[in-house]
Each structure stands twice: as C-alpha cells, then as structure tokens.
Design a protein around this motif. Structure first.
Motif, short mmCIF file in Angstrom:
data_model
loop_
_atom_site.label_atom_id
_atom_site.label_comp_id
_atom_site.label_asym_id
_atom_site.label_seq_id
_atom_site.Cartn_x
_atom_site.Cartn_y
_atom_site.Cartn_z
N ALA A 1 0.74 -1.41 0.03
CA ALA A 1 0.02 -0.04 0.04
C ALA A 1 0.99 1.18 -0.09
O ALA A 1 0.30 2.34 0.13
N ARG A 2 2.00 1.23 0.04
CA ARG A 2 3.19 2.33 0.02
C ARG A 2 2.99 3.18 -1.25
O ARG A 2 2.80 2.38 -2.40
N LYS A 3 3.17 4.44 -1.03
CA LYS A 3 2.95 5.38 -2.13
C LYS A 3 4.45 5.88 -2.13
O LYS A 3 5.03 6.77 -1.64
N LEU A 4 5.24 5.40 -3.08
CA LEU A 4 6.73 5.55 -3.53
C LEU A 4 6.83 6.57 -4.57
O LEU A 4 6.03 6.79 -5.40
N ASP A 5 8.09 7.22 -4.40
CA ASP A 5 8.42 8.35 -5.49
C ASP A 5 8.63 7.31 -6.77
O ASP A 5 8.88 6.16 -6.70
N LEU A 6 8.92 8.11 -7.87
CA LEU A 6 8.79 7.50 -9.18
C LEU A 6 10.07 6.46 -9.25
O LEU A 6 10.38 5.60 -9.84
N ALA A 7 11.27 7.08 -8.76
CA ALA A 7 12.53 6.44 -8.91
C ALA A 7 12.51 5.31 -8.17
O ALA A 7 12.83 4.07 -8.75
N SER A 8 11.84 5.23 -6.81
CA SER A 8 11.80 3.87 -6.05
C SER A 8 10.75 2.85 -6.87
O SER A 8 10.90 1.67 -6.75
N THR A 9 9.74 3.41 -7.45
CA THR A 9 8.94 2.61 -8.20
C THR A 9 9.43 1.79 -9.38
O THR A 9 9.15 0.56 -9.21
N ILE A 10 10.06 2.44 -10.24
CA ILE A 10 10.92 2.03 -11.14
C ILE A 10 11.99 0.94 -10.86
O ILE A 10 11.81 -0.24 -11.24
N SER A 11 12.62 1.21 -9.78
CA SER A 11 13.51 0.16 -9.16
C SER A 11 12.93 -0.90 -8.58
O SER A 11 13.46 -2.08 -8.93
N LEU A 12 12.01 -0.85 -8.04
CA LEU A 12 11.11 -2.12 -7.68
C LEU A 12 10.61 -2.89 -8.64
O LEU A 12 10.62 -4.13 -8.70
N LEU A 13 9.90 -2.38 -9.79
CA LEU A 13 9.66 -2.87 -10.84
C LEU A 13 10.58 -3.82 -11.62
O LEU A 13 10.58 -5.07 -12.01
N ASN A 14 11.75 -3.14 -11.50
CA ASN A 14 12.91 -3.70 -12.25
C ASN A 14 13.66 -5.13 -11.37
O ASN A 14 14.24 -5.82 -11.90
N LYS A 15 13.09 -5.19 -10.07
CA LYS A 15 13.55 -6.31 -9.24
C LYS A 15 12.66 -7.26 -9.29
O LYS A 15 12.95 -8.28 -8.56
#
Length: 605
Positions: A515-529
């Motif tokens: 449910a966390r709302k992350l910044d765009l850089a963190s979101t992209i990093s998580l998607l790539n992991k």
C-alpha cells in the motif's frame, strides 16, 4: 378557353411559383453558413417562445441549419446553478434522425447571437427532437480555467484499479435508474476501430470505471488533409489511440477564437486538464435509430490538442502538439513476424487501460492466436529522466486461469498503473517497445515437490535444493538449485521457500508494503527487481525483523538498529516484516511457466 379559365390560369401560375419558392427556402436555409459573430446572448434574456437556429453536420464537413423553438429554462438541471435551455428542434432532417450521438456541441443562435451548445437529450425513444442546451456563459468559464496555474502532479494522483491476474473482467458500477436519468448528455461515444468484440468485452469493467462506454468500428482515424476550415457547427474529434488501432470521440464545435475552440457542451470524461490530439472530422453518414442514433465519422487532419475536459464542455488549443506515447509491438512465431505501431494518450487513469486493451487486441487479432498459446515477452517502458522499466516475462494458460494474452496485458497494465500512481511527480512516458515470442502450445509446469538431502547445516556452507516439476502433459523434470548459507545467519531453524516468481513477489509486497506510495525512482527500481515466471526460486528466510525503506531491503537488523529507526516504523518510509530474506538463488530460465510453492526447514548449527 373561357374567360374564367384564363383568369384562373393567370392566378395559379404565380401561386405555383410562390409555392415552389417557399418549398425551396428550407433547403437554402440548411446550407447557409453559421453566423461569424462571437457575440453572445445571456441566459437572462432567453425565454419560452423565442426562435433560433442550430448548426451541425449530417454528412460531409459542412454544417447545416436546424430551426428551433425555446420551450423554457430548466433551473439547476445540470448541477447546482447549472441551468439548461430546453428547445425543440425543427426541420426535415432532424425530425427524421432525432437527437443523435455526435451532435453535442452544436451551436445555438438566438436573435443572431450565440446562446449555447446542444448537450442533452430527453430519455429514450423520444418521438420529438427535444434537446437541452448548455448556456454559452458557462462554457466560456473554461477559458478562465485554462489561464490558472497548473498543478504539476495533478495527473499522477489517480491510479487505475487493476484486477488481480487471476480475476475475471467483472462488471462496472451499478447504473443509475432510468427514472432519475431522463435528461442526459448527448453521447460522444468512444469509437473503437480495429478492435475485436472479445477485446472490448474483456476490459469492459476497466473502461466502465473510467466512465467509458465503447462503441465498435463506426469510423476511423487518418492524417488525410481536409481543406475545409473548422467553423462553429463542424465535427471535431478527440483521439485516445491512433495508428494500427484507433479510439476516438466526436462532437461538434460550439465556439472559436484565434487560438481556441469550445465543443461538446458537456464533458467527455471530466478529467480536468488533458492532452488529447484534436482533429477535423468528416461525417460519413448519420444513422437514425429510435434507440441509439449516431454519426459515423472519420477523424482526419490534426489541428491541435484538447487541453481541458470540464463539466460544461471541452476546450482545444490550435497548433499545439499533443504528448502521446508511441508503442511498437512485434509478434514472432508465425509464418512471418507481425508488427504494430500506434500511439496512446498520456493520462494517469486511461493510459494503463488503453495499453491493456491494445496489447490483448494485437495478440488476439492474428491467425496464430489460440487459447493454448504461450508468450515470452521482452520489452521496456521508457520514462524521461529515469532508467527504462524492463518488461521481461513468460505467460502460459493454466487450469482455470486466464488465457496467456490476458495475463500479459494485465501485467503490463499493472506496471503502467504503478508508474503513474505516485504522489510526487507526473511521469513522462516517452515510449514502449514490446517483443512477443509465441509458442502454439501450453508451456506450463507445476512445482510438485522440493527436497534437500540435509537436515542440518553450518553458516557459510552450501546446500542443494532439488525441485520436481510436472509440465502440462509431459514427463517430470528435476532441477537442482545450489544456495549458500550466509555466515551471518543465526543458529536455529531456517526456513527455505521454493517457489515461482509471483509467489515470491507477493510475499515481499504483502500487507502495508503493497500500500506504500513511493516516488517514481523507487517505483521503477522495484519494478525492475520483480521476478520472472519461468524460473524456480529458492529463498532463505530467517526468523528476525526485516526493514524495507523505499526500494531498499535491510534484512536481519539488530535490535539496537531497530530502536534507532523506530520513528520511521509503520510509515510510508519504512515497513518492518517479521521474517528476513537472507539469500536467494534460482534456476536458469526454463522453457515453461512455473507455478507453485513448497517450504522446507533445516537447522543451522
């Protein structure tokens, strides 16, 4: 001839000529151009019994006149202080077709002054062309809105609700009862051209949640030049998708100045600020129907962008280039490779849905498609100022599950939704590249069992996990996965999770973490992991707290460190999980999608 006969002949000839002239008058009135004036008449000066004229295109590009009579003013009929002028349209064409979809925005002139735009129809199966008019004063307020400062993250605050990968299309929200909906906006239906009925039906609930009712295959989009200039009464189109597949909505121009135009008289989707291609339009035909009369329209030459989508209409800006997302989708595995090129609107609510339906439609619309088909996809989503989001995975149908094409579309849509759904910045998605490798068989395997030949191990040692996979209608496959036990692992029980990629991702994103709302850089990093579907993963899980801060994982934190970070616990910045993942290993990519999970336990001495 008698004297009486000669008299009657002389009398009837002028009468016949007069009759012929009068009968031709409506024809001349119909092709007369709309007034050039921008002078408006206030609502306070309009009353029942006044007569006027409205303009719309029934065929081609030239607006035609429709006489009208004002029946009265409906107070608060379009929301608080939103008055509507009720009129009866007159003329042979409109009395035959009725009030048709695509007519909204048709300018209404009274005493030679602009009064407003046709925007509402009365119920269904109406025997008279009675319509509601949005006053021009309320539409002109959109000009003032456009000059207000822009909130940069406004478009990125709302995400699209994406169903789970195993969920079905479902249904939209419960509609309002008809008795409470007698005065409703004239439809500007979103026309889906180049789409299969199955594609639209499967994503009907997602479109319904965005306020869209799709209409199939009644028009097209091209860059064909249209020399006739736009004028009040001309048809104009808003484009959501264009290229090898098209999604467009068409209504009528109400008002124009040197830089802007107003149209529709009601919202398309009421998104506020938008950025949609604005094009001229050619009306191929107007189809009469007691239930659903509409215009068949071809969108043609681009003229700018729609920049506002508000309660009383939409506003376009001439010569403004829209910010669209170019998509290239290639499908390999058939006799020849198939490639699709199209552009999708850049919008937080609609871009994920548009990507899902276009991807599924492309996969579903080729001869090689089948319910047993398996896809490997290798692609990327490019975002301005950030690393590309990798989209690499494998999708295969499983028992009772969605077809692989649906799974691939939903997965891509979920990635798009997460990119847009951040409260910090509006993402500048600049392109999507997708390559699908197709296999015309079900390549799926169940993780049937997992074991290890040791029950005890020491920190720093290596153990081997043996996984038994059962492919669909195939022989069992055994894979061995070595994994190292870190020297920092505490003595005692150590759980070993052997699983597919989806299970591992769900475990790591469980509870408040998802449910966390992350910044765009963190979101992209998580998607790539995130983990892929065609590998078997082995994770070592130690009993002890693990902190997740943005996209960073800190396993097995000492109690002293946890106490120092206690102020962040439970916030969006930090989430604490009860188990720590201390190491991970996986097989090489397999030739099938893996599904299932097993848990083993050993003792660390």
């Amino acid at each position: 001839m008698t004297l009486w006969g000669q008299f009657m002949r002389r009398l009837l000839l002028p009468c016949g000529a007069l009759y012929l002239f009068l009968s031709c008058c409506p024809l001349f009135a119909a092709v007369s151009p709309p007034p050039k004036t921008t002078e408006t008449i206030p609502l306070s000066q309009i009353h029942a019994g006044m007569r006027g004229v409205a303009y719309t295109v029934f065929q081609g590009t030239k607006p035609e006149a429709m006489d009208l009579e004002v029946l009265g003013i409906l107070k608060n009929a379009n929301g608080p202080k939103g008055d509507v002028i009720l009129v009866r349209l007159q003329g042979s064409k409109v009395e035959y077709t009725g009030v048709v979809a695509g007519m909204s925005g048709s300018p209404v002139y009274i005493d030679g002054k602009l009064a407003g735009a046709l925007a509402f129809r009365i119920g269904e199966f109406s025997k008279e062309p009675i319509a509601g008019v949005t006053p021009i004063g309320e539409m002109l307020e959109i000009n003032a809105l456009d000059s207000t400062p822009e909130n940069n993250p406004a478009e990125a605050k709302a995400g699209v609700s994406i169903p789970a990968k195993s969920s079905g299309p479902g249904t939209g929200s419960v509609p309002v009862q008809n008795f409470a909906n007698y005065l409703k906006p004239i439809e500007a239906p979103l026309v889906f051209n180049g789409f299969s009925e199955d594609a639209i039906q499967r994503f009907a609930s997602q479109f319904a949640s965005a306020g869209i009712v799709p209409v199939m295959g009644a028009g097209s989009v091209s860059d064909a030049k249209q020399p006739e200039p736009l004028e009040p009464g001309s048809a104009v189109s808003a484009v959501l998708v264009r290229g090898d597949m098209d999604i467009t909505a068409t209504c009528t121009v109400t008002y124009m100045d040197a830089t802007h135009l107003l149209a529709c008289g009601h919202p398309l989707l009421q998104f506020g600020k938008v950025d949609l291609p604005m094009t001229k339009a050619d009306v191929v035909a107007t189809l009469p129907s007691p239930l659903n009369a509409f215009k068949i329209v071809n969108a043609t030459e681009p003229v700018g962008s729609f920049v506002q989508d508000r309660h009383t209409g939409i506003m376009g800006e001439f010569d403004k280039k829209p910010d669209m997302i170019p998509v290239t989708l290639t499908i390999h595995g058939g006799p020849t490779s198939r490639q699709f090129h199209y552009e999708v609107l850049n919008n937080a609510r609609l871009s994920p849905v548009a990507m899902m339906v276009t991807v599924f439609n492309a996969l579903h619309g080729i001869n090689e498609y089948g319910e047993e088909t398996t896809y490997r996809v290798n692609g990327r989503i490019s975002v301005n100022g950030y690393p590309d989001v990798a989209f690499q995975n494998m999708f295969a149908p499983a028992d009772g599950d969605q077809p692989a094409a649906i799974q691939a579309a939903l997965s891509l849509g979920e990635n798009f939704s997460r990119i847009y759904d951040n409260p910090y910045s509006a993402p500048g998605v600049k392109g999507v590249q997708l390559d699908f490798e197709m296999a015309r068989e079900r390549r799926w395997a169940r993780l049937e069992s997992a074991r290890t030949d040791v029950t005890e191990a020491r920190p720093g040692s290596e153990i081997t996990i043996e996984a038994l996979l059962r492919p669909y209608r195939g022989e069992a496959v055994v894979r061995q996965i070595p994994i190292h036990i870190p020297t920092s692992v505490s003595r005692g029980p150590l759980r070993i999770l052997v699983s597919d990629g989806d299970t591992l991702d769900r475990l790591r994103q469980s509870g408040s973490l998802s449910a966390r709302k992350l910044d765009l850089a963190s979101t992209i990093s998580l998607l790539n992991k995130e983990h892929v579907n065609n590998r078997v993963y082995v994770s070592l899980l130690e009993a002890g707290p693990q902190a997740v801060v943005a996209d960073k994982v800190m396993p097995a934190l000492p109690l002293s460190i946890m106490n120092v970070m206690d102020g962040m616990r439970g916030t969006h910045e930090m989430v604490v999980q009860s188990e720590s993942s201390v190491n991970e290993s996986a097989t090489e990519p397999l030739d099938f999608v893996v599904s299932g999970a097993q848990v083993l336990t050993i003792t660390v001495k």
